[in-house]
Design a protein around this motif. Structure first.
Motif, mmCIF file in Angstrom:
data_model
loop_
_atom_site.group_PDB
_atom_site.id
_atom_site.type_symbol
_atom_site.label_atom_id
_atom_site.label_comp_id
_atom_site.label_asym_id
_atom_site.label_seq_id
_atom_site.Cartn_x
_atom_site.Cartn_y
_atom_site.Cartn_z
ATOM 1 N N UNK A 110 65.222 17.888 44.469
ATOM 2 C CA UNK A 110 65.572 17.191 43.234
ATOM 3 C C UNK A 110 67.034 17.290 42.857
ATOM 4 N N UNK A 111 67.889 17.591 43.842
ATOM 5 C CA UNK A 111 69.333 17.717 43.572
ATOM 6 C C UNK A 111 70.041 16.431 43.985
ATOM 7 N N UNK A 112 70.718 15.751 43.062
ATOM 8 C CA UNK A 112 71.445 14.520 43.417
ATOM 9 C C UNK A 112 72.534 14.781 44.449
ATOM 10 N N UNK A 113 72.711 13.826 45.360
ATOM 11 C CA UNK A 113 73.704 13.959 46.434
ATOM 12 C C UNK A 113 74.724 12.828 46.344
ATOM 13 N N UNK A 114 75.976 13.189 46.485
ATOM 14 C CA UNK A 114 77.061 12.209 46.582
ATOM 15 C C UNK A 114 77.672 12.361 47.966
ATOM 16 N N UNK A 115 77.618 11.311 48.780
ATOM 17 C CA UNK A 115 78.273 11.315 50.094
ATOM 18 C C UNK A 115 79.674 10.754 49.893
ATOM 19 N N UNK A 116 80.672 11.581 50.124
ATOM 20 C CA UNK A 116 82.050 11.223 49.802
ATOM 21 C C UNK A 116 82.830 10.836 51.060
ATOM 22 N N UNK A 117 83.209 9.589 51.130
ATOM 23 C CA UNK A 117 84.042 9.115 52.242
ATOM 24 C C UNK A 117 83.266 8.714 53.477
ATOM 25 N N UNK A 118 82.206 9.429 53.765
ATOM 26 C CA UNK A 118 81.381 9.168 54.950
ATOM 27 C C UNK A 118 79.929 9.126 54.505
ATOM 28 N N UNK A 119 79.226 8.093 54.927
ATOM 29 C CA UNK A 119 77.840 7.938 54.516
ATOM 30 C C UNK A 119 76.917 8.848 55.323
ATOM 31 N N UNK A 120 75.678 8.936 54.887
ATOM 32 C CA UNK A 120 74.618 9.607 55.641
ATOM 33 C C UNK A 120 73.719 8.518 56.235
ATOM 34 N N UNK A 121 73.196 8.782 57.428
ATOM 35 C CA UNK A 121 72.316 7.798 58.070
ATOM 36 C C UNK A 121 70.946 7.750 57.425
ATOM 37 N N UNK A 122 70.644 8.713 56.548
ATOM 38 C CA UNK A 122 69.336 8.715 55.903
ATOM 39 C C UNK A 122 69.337 9.541 54.636
ATOM 40 N N UNK A 123 68.197 9.515 53.943
ATOM 41 C CA UNK A 123 68.087 10.222 52.677
ATOM 42 C C UNK A 123 68.634 9.379 51.530
ATOM 43 N N UNK A 124 68.479 9.908 50.316
ATOM 44 C CA UNK A 124 68.952 9.199 49.130
ATOM 45 C C UNK A 124 70.258 9.840 48.652
ATOM 46 N N UNK A 125 71.244 8.998 48.413
ATOM 47 C CA UNK A 125 72.558 9.507 47.999
ATOM 48 C C UNK A 125 73.367 8.378 47.370
ATOM 49 N N UNK A 126 74.406 8.750 46.652
ATOM 50 C CA UNK A 126 75.410 7.784 46.185
ATOM 51 C C UNK A 126 76.591 7.859 47.130
ATOM 52 N N UNK A 127 76.981 6.729 47.700
ATOM 53 C CA UNK A 127 78.171 6.726 48.550
ATOM 54 C C UNK A 127 79.398 6.397 47.715
ATOM 55 N N UNK A 128 80.403 7.252 47.797
ATOM 56 C CA UNK A 128 81.699 6.997 47.161
ATOM 57 C C UNK A 128 82.738 6.971 48.272
ATOM 58 N N UNK A 129 83.397 5.856 48.440
ATOM 59 C CA UNK A 129 84.401 5.781 49.506
ATOM 60 C C UNK A 129 84.811 4.357 49.788
ATOM 61 N N UNK A 130 85.276 4.147 50.991
ATOM 62 C CA UNK A 130 85.810 2.849 51.403
ATOM 63 C C UNK A 130 85.060 2.375 52.647
ATOM 64 N N UNK A 131 85.016 1.072 52.849
ATOM 65 C CA UNK A 131 84.314 0.499 53.986
ATOM 66 C C UNK A 131 85.239 0.482 55.209
ATOM 67 N N UNK A 132 84.837 1.206 56.226
ATOM 68 C CA UNK A 132 85.687 1.345 57.412
ATOM 69 C C UNK A 132 85.899 0.032 58.155
ATOM 70 N N UNK A 133 84.928 -0.863 58.065
ATOM 71 C CA UNK A 133 85.132 -2.179 58.666
ATOM 72 C C UNK A 133 86.362 -2.862 58.076
ATOM 73 N N UNK A 134 86.573 -2.651 56.779
ATOM 74 C CA UNK A 134 87.719 -3.280 56.107
ATOM 75 C C UNK A 134 89.048 -2.730 56.624
#
Length: 306
Positions: A110-134
């Motif tokens: 029950x602990x919120x997760x923030x993936x910073x800069x790099x996403x996770x391939x699974x699980x629930x999280x908020x992604x904060x960062x930039x799109x590498x494709x760009x």
């Protein structure tokens, strides 16, 4: 992305992981911050920016852990944060796939997760960062406009298997697709490392009598390549990197590099802390909070050197 600074500022606020009793007794909102590697210039810059952002709320306490580029160690650190019952976890994943068990464990706890800069391939999280494709696309668009007819280029990849390495190359390739006259002489991984970028470029200088541009998936490799080209006396090669680190900005001002793609460490850190504040207030966290990349060239480099 790798190089080697550990600032006194970071050390000053570093709180040892493992003080579970202190967390349990604390009335503060406790955030566990699991960094990819404190030896990496960009991720350390972002961590320092997060430290500054967190000073805005005296009721937030941040505990830091450094994985040193070791995915297994990072999972252990996340386990520690979960055991300590922190209120939120910010993760800069070492590995896009490898971090999934840690994210899922935090979700279960029950602990919120923030993936910073790099996403996770699974699980629930908020992604904060930039799109590498760009980032790759911006490099490709720049080169598509600047390269001479029948140009020959070389490309330094990031670490193989990591999704951001793949996406940066993919974005670049697609953006340059219209220039069918451009020939890619070589494309090798230098693992985001300056020394490896320099070594590969030294080999390319010996192998190829001429190339018009060198594109790197980060500034550290680009700067290593620049050093190799200077040592060899090879001139007239356009160099593009990603991150917008100080050495790259200085090289652009000096005319030694043509472009860097600015990855906004401060903006990403502030974005992550904004999400922490939302969670602290009981507000729903967004699925993602994007901080756009920006292209830096000689005409606008002064705006980023302040």
């Amino acid at each position: 992305m790798k190089k080697f600074i550990v600032t006194a500022a970071a050390c000053a606020v570093l709180i040892a992981v493992g003080s579970g009793a202190a967390f349990a007794q604390s009335k503060k909102f406790v955030v566990g911050y699991a960094n990819l590697a404190d030896t990496d210039v960009f991720t350390m810059s972002r961590k320092n920016a997060f430290i500054e952002a967190a000073k805005a709320d005296a009721n937030v306490s941040v505990s830091f852990a450094d994985a040193g580029g070791d995915a297994s160690k990072q999972l252990d650190q996340i386990d520690n944060f979960i055991a300590q019952k922190v209120n939120a976890i910010v993760i800069v994943p070492v590995d896009y796939q490898g971090i999934v068990p840690g994210v899922e464990k935090a979700n279960k706890a029950g602990i919120p997760v923030i993936a910073l800069g790099i996403e996770s391939a699974g699980g629930k999280f908020t992604f904060v960062g930039s799109k590498n494709l760009d980032a790759g696309r911006m490099q490709g668009e720049f080169m598509a406009k600047q390269l001479p007819k029948n140009a020959q280029i070389v490309y330094l990849q990031g670490q193989p298997g990591l999704y951001h390495s793949k996406e940066r190359l993919e974005g670049f390739t697609k953006a340059l697709a219209s220039r069918t006259d451009v020939k890619v002489l070589a494309n090798l991984p230098a693992n985001y490392d300056r020394a490896e970028g320099m070594k590969i470029t030294e080999d390319w200088v010996q192998k190829f009598p001429k190339f018009d541009a060198l594109i790197a998936a980060n500034d550290q490799m680009a700067l290593g390549a620049l050093q190799a080209l200077k040592t060899a006396g090879r001139k007239g090669v356009m160099i593009s990197g990603i991150d917008g680190v100080k050495d790259a900005l200085d090289a652009i001002k000096a005319g030694d590099m043509s472009q860097s793609i600015f990855q906004n460490a401060k903006g990403q850190a502030q974005g992550a802390f904004d999400v922490v504040e939302m969670i602290k207030k009981g507000e729903p966290a967004p699925k993602e909070k994007l901080i756009p990349f920006e292209s830096i060239v000689k005409d606008n480099v002064a705006n980023y050197s302040k």
